[in-house]
Design a protein around this motif. Structure first.
Motif, PDB file in Angstrom:
ATOM      1  N   GLY A  22      -8.291 -11.470   3.062  1.00 51.86           N
ATOM      2  CA  GLY A  22      -8.197 -10.347   2.122  1.00 51.86           C
ATOM      3  C   GLY A  22      -9.537 -10.580   1.162  1.00 51.86           C
TER       4      GLY A  22
ATOM      5  N   ASP B 257      -5.489  -0.355   1.857  1.00 48.45           N
ATOM      6  CA  ASP B 257      -4.946  -1.680   1.440  1.00 48.45           C
ATOM      7  C   ASP B 257      -4.495  -1.517   0.132  1.00 48.45           C
ATOM      8  OD1 ASP B 257      -6.124  -2.632   3.645  1.00 48.45           O
ATOM      9  OD2 ASP B 257      -7.943  -3.336   2.701  1.00 48.45           O
TER      10      ASP B 257
ATOM     11  N   GLN C 243      -2.647  -6.391   0.496  1.00 49.21           N
ATOM     12  CA  GLN C 243      -3.542  -7.161   1.696  1.00 49.21           C
ATOM     13  C   GLN C 243      -4.782  -7.585   0.786  1.00 49.21           C
ATOM     14  OE1 GLN C 243      -1.706  -4.165   1.432  1.00 49.21           O
ATOM     15  NE2 GLN C 243      -0.671  -4.121   3.338  1.00 49.21           N
TER      16      GLN C 243
ATOM     17  N   ASN D  98      -1.162  -8.630  11.607  1.00 45.42           N
ATOM     18  CA  ASN D  98      -2.113  -8.665  10.730  1.00 45.42           C
ATOM     19  C   ASN D  98      -2.321 -10.146  10.074  1.00 45.42           C
ATOM     20  OD1 ASN D  98      -3.056  -5.893  10.696  1.00 45.42           O
ATOM     21  ND2 ASN D  98      -1.390  -5.525   9.682  1.00 45.42           N
ATOM     22  N   LYS D  99      -1.218 -10.828   9.752  1.00 43.58           N
ATOM     23  CA  LYS D  99      -1.194 -11.902   8.934  1.00 43.58           C
ATOM     24  C   LYS D  99      -0.326 -13.244   9.753  1.00 43.58           C
ATOM     25  CE  LYS D  99      -3.173  -9.814   5.548  1.00 43.58           C
ATOM     26  NZ  LYS D  99      -4.737 -10.396   5.477  1.00 43.58           N
TER      27      LYS D  99
ATOM     28  N   SER E 244      -4.132 -11.284   0.327  1.00 45.53           N
ATOM     29  CA  SER E 244      -3.662 -12.130   1.514  1.00 45.53           C
ATOM     30  C   SER E 244      -4.908 -13.116   1.945  1.00 45.53           C
ATOM     31  CB  SER E 244      -3.098 -11.192   2.410  1.00 45.53           C
ATOM     32  OG  SER E 244      -1.783 -10.526   1.933  1.00 45.53           O
TER      33      SER E 244
ATOM     34  N   SER F 211       4.261  -5.974  10.771  1.00 45.71           N
ATOM     35  CA  SER F 211       3.104  -5.846   9.886  1.00 45.71           C
ATOM     36  C   SER F 211       2.327  -7.148   9.947  1.00 45.71           C
ATOM     37  CB  SER F 211       3.136  -5.138   8.732  1.00 45.71           C
ATOM     38  OG  SER F 211       1.984  -5.189   7.874  1.00 45.71           O
TER      39      SER F 211
ATOM     40  N   SER G  84       0.781  -1.218  -0.009  1.00 48.39           N
ATOM     41  CA  SER G  84      -0.048   0.033   0.014  1.00 48.39           C
ATOM     42  C   SER G  84       0.990   1.106  -0.112  1.00 48.39           C
ATOM     43  CB  SER G  84      -0.874  -0.026   1.236  1.00 48.39           C
ATOM     44  OG  SER G  84      -0.115  -0.142   2.389  1.00 48.39           O
TER      45      SER G  84
END
Length: 724
Positions: free
Chosen positions: A484, A474, A478, A518-519, A481, A514, A468
């Motif tokens: 997503g 996004d 993102q 988030n992942k 993923s 990150s 991004s």
């Protein structure tokens, strides 16, 4: 010889420059008068108009000119033109023969253009009209005048003729198009003519006129157009032309050949405007497919709501034609999160678009793995990769579906050209498509090929566009993923994107943080399935202490030990950690200087030979070390002074140092290949008090930025830089 077409005021200017040689005579049957006026004005609709002193009381209109001749009789004044008008003659004398001929051809051109405007404004018989159009085109092609309006004026006349006569047959259409084709070779068609061409492409896409006449016109538009915003009908004509190619028997093969002809046979396209223009046409065409839904956007779900399964109520106006009906989310127990949830459909309809949203009733809470968070999810919850977005299917009209398929396929073709891929990635960042397209399963599935091509490209300017452009917005990374809105696999594309990004300059704490926030769940699941890239990610999270929570660390260790590749890499990590503890153990020298010509391997071998917990001053000046040695330098806990004078240490190493050696006080980068991209990262090293950037690629703006962000900086050397 070529001449420039006279514009309004041209004769006036010329006469002022040559008042003595200018001669004007009015000869009538009744009397003869001779004047030497101050000037003679060439107006837009007349040859001459009255002067301020009243020498000529009435202007002469072009329609009143019966004939224009060059004087050839004996003893005639030099360089004179004779204008024959009702009741007399006007003589104009120029300064030289070139200027006289320029006047002559310009006046003839103006006179004939007004004649054709009058003739073609009231057509009676179309066979006569077609003959006049051909004569007009021949006149424009053979004119010695050199001006854009020479070819544009006939096109505008024909454009007006077609816009005012809608009862022409298809044969008449094609005859007129063929007649004006020579003028289109070097000129863009006017807006009304573009609309006429669009209509022809829609009604007769298989006509030979489309291939033989429109192809060079569209090629010229794509090569030379600078801004479709100034003439959107050019873009619309290009769009309709490509769709007409797709309607031929060979379909996309014809389109593919056309795209290849625009690129050229070499590895580098010689026309820089072709790609931006093609992308602009594709984006506009794809947008038009969802236009009706976009027009009802005030009452449509946002992309965030679509990703969250439309679980939150929205205050929307109930009187709009497109309504989204919500039902209350069911409350489920913790045990129910491990079972398959029931899907309830939500129907959204419009005239041409049918949207079916399948919503998951399970309330999936956002999973975080931030530093210091005591409420970490358990291992089972982390490994669940149930998408946070709902599946959404949009049924477009057959025509919109054909348009979408054609232009997404063109984007896929563009991504196959190596020289176009960097610019294409840049044009698709930030994401230029409407949220309705991103929620459309067919669109994102087809576009996945383009994103995969970006993820496979080793060039940083290409794969960096996956991320991004700013926080909270996004990017493609993102969207594709796990979790997503566009993800339709088990993380294969996600793993490919992470692999290419980690192999570039993104092997940093920020990127790992990150991923951890988030992942983390998808990373652990893919590592559990033996994906080597994700195993490396988890090992780096442990090595850089990204995860502080003990339970989460144990979950990651359990995941690593569940596969052979994970177990092997975790053992290597443990061995490095033991060496790190030995390296950081108190003791050893406080100052160390490596011999010149030493390499990264020599530095690594030296640091692995004992304890360097007390090392405060390290000099690598005049060695052959590169940015790769930064991985060893960041393990020195007491390092305060670092000398990299005349080494090959670059931007990637600086970024890594700035994240780990925040207590560094003295840094010498003299004669290193660092640039603004790496030097800007030094702004986080607040302890720096001495910085040598002599003979680097430092810019003045970066220097000012560093001075503002480094309050303790006292000694700075910027000699032989732009900031000096």
């Amino acid at each position: 010889m070529r001449y420039k077409l006279l514009q309004e005021g041209d004769i006036q200017v010329c006469v002022i420059r040559h008042p003595r040689t200018f001669l004007s005579k009015i000869l009538t049957s009744k009397f003869l008068r001779r004047w030497e006026p101050h000037h003679l004005t060439l107006a837009d609709n007349s040859v001459a108009s009255a002067t301020p002193t009243g020498y000529m009381e009435n202007s002469i209109s072009y329609s009143a000119i019966e004939d224009v001749q060059l004087l050839s009789w004996e003893n005639a004044p030099k360089y004179c033109l004779q204008l024959t008008i009702p009741g007399g003659t006007v003589l104009l004398q120029a300064a030289n023969s070139y200027l006289r001929d320029q006047w002559f051809h310009s006046l003839q051109w103006k006179k004939k253009i007004y004649k054709y405007k009058k003739v073609l404004s009231n057509p009676s018989r179309w066979e006569v009209v077609l003959k006049e159009i051909r004569t007009l085109v021949d006149m424009a092609l053979t004119s010695p005048l050199q001006d854009d309006s020479i070819h544009q004026a006939p096109l505008e006349i024909v454009s007006k003729l077609l816009s005012e006569n809608n009862n022409l047959t298809t044969q008449d259409h094609e005859s007129i198009i063929v007649a004006i084709a020579p003028l289109l070779e070097n000129n863009h068609p006017p807006p009304d003519l573009c609309e006429f061409f669009c209509k022809h492409c829609r009604e007769r896409p298989r006509s030979m006129v489309v291939i033989e006449v429109f192809t060079p016109v569209v090629q010229r538009i794509l090569k030379h157009n600078m801004d479709f915003g100034k003439c959107p009908r050019l873009r619309l004509f290009t769009q309709e032309y490509i769709l007409s190619l797709n309607e031929l028997n060979a379909g996309m093969e014809v389109v593919k050949k056309f795209i290849h002809s625009m690129h050229g046979p070499t590895g580098q396209c010689p026309h820089p405007r072709v790609l931006p223009n093609l992308v602009a046409v594709c984006l506009a065409a794809i947008y038009s497919c969802y236009e009706e839904f976009i027009n009802s956007r005030d009452n449509s779900p946002s992309l965030k709501e679509i990703r969250n399964g439309c679980q939150q109520q929205c205050d929307r106006k109930p009187n709009l034609p497109l309504r989204l009906l919500h039902t209350s989310p069911d409350l489920v127990s913790q045990e129910a999160t491990l079972t398959e949830s029931r899907l309830k459909p939500v129907i959204v309809t419009s005239n041409e678009i049918h949207v079916e949203v399948e919503r998951n009733n399970t309330a999936n809470q956002k999973m975080t793995a931030g530093v210091g968070n005591d409420s970490e999810p358990n291992l089972i919850d982390c490994l669940m990769v149930s998408p946070t977005c709902s599946t959404i299917s949009i049924e477009l009209s057959p025509q919109a579906d054909r348009i979408l398929g054609c232009y997404v396929e063109i984007l896929k073709m563009l991504s196959d050209y190596d020289d176009w891929r960097p610019a294409l990635a840049s044009l698709l960042q930030p994401i230029p498509f409407p949220k309705e397209a991103l929620a459309h399963e067919k669109f994102t599935k087809e576009l996945k090929y383009v994103i995969q091509r970006f993820a496979e490209d080793p060039r940083q300017e290409v794969h960096s566009c996956l991320l991004s452009v700013r926080a909270g917005k996004d990017g493609w990374f993102q969207l594709y993923s796990p979790g997503g809105v566009a993800c339709d696999d088990d993380g294969e594309l996600f793993a490919s994107m992470v692999h290419i990004l980690m192999g570039s300059c993104y092997k940093t704490k920020k990127f790992l943080l990150s991923l951890a926030e988030n992942k983390l769940g998808p990373c652990m699941l893919l590592a559990l399935r033996g994906n080597q890239t994700m195993v490396e990610i988890l090992c780096l999270m442990l090595e850089y202490n990204i995860i502080d929570n003990n339970d989460t660390q144990l979950q990651i260790i359990s995941t690593l030990e569940s596969t052979d590749v994970g177990k092997r890499m975790y053992e290597q990590l443990c061995e490095r950690q033991r060496e790190l503890k030995e390296l950081q153990r108190k003791g050893g020298p406080t100052r160390l200087t490596l011999p010149s010509k030493s390499t990264d391997a020599d530095l690594a071998r030296l640091l692995s030979s004992g304890s360097f917990g007390n090392l405060e001053n390290l000099s690598l000046a005049f060695t052959n070390v590169t940015s790769a040695c930064a991985e060893h330098l960041i393990k020195l806990p007491s390092l305060k002074q670092l000398n990299l004078w005349s080494t090959q240490f670059g931007d990637a190493g600086l970024r890594l140092l700035s994240e780990h050696l925040t207590m560094l006080q003295v840094l010498n980068l003299c004669e290193t290949p660092v640039t603004d991209a790496g030097l800007l990262a030094l702004s986080s090293m607040k302890s720096l008090c001495s910085l040598n950037m002599n003979s680097t690629k430092l810019s003045a703006d970066t220097y000012e930025d560093l001075k503002a962000k480094l309050p303790n900086l006292k000694e700075v050397d910027v000699r032989y830089t732009e900031a000096w």
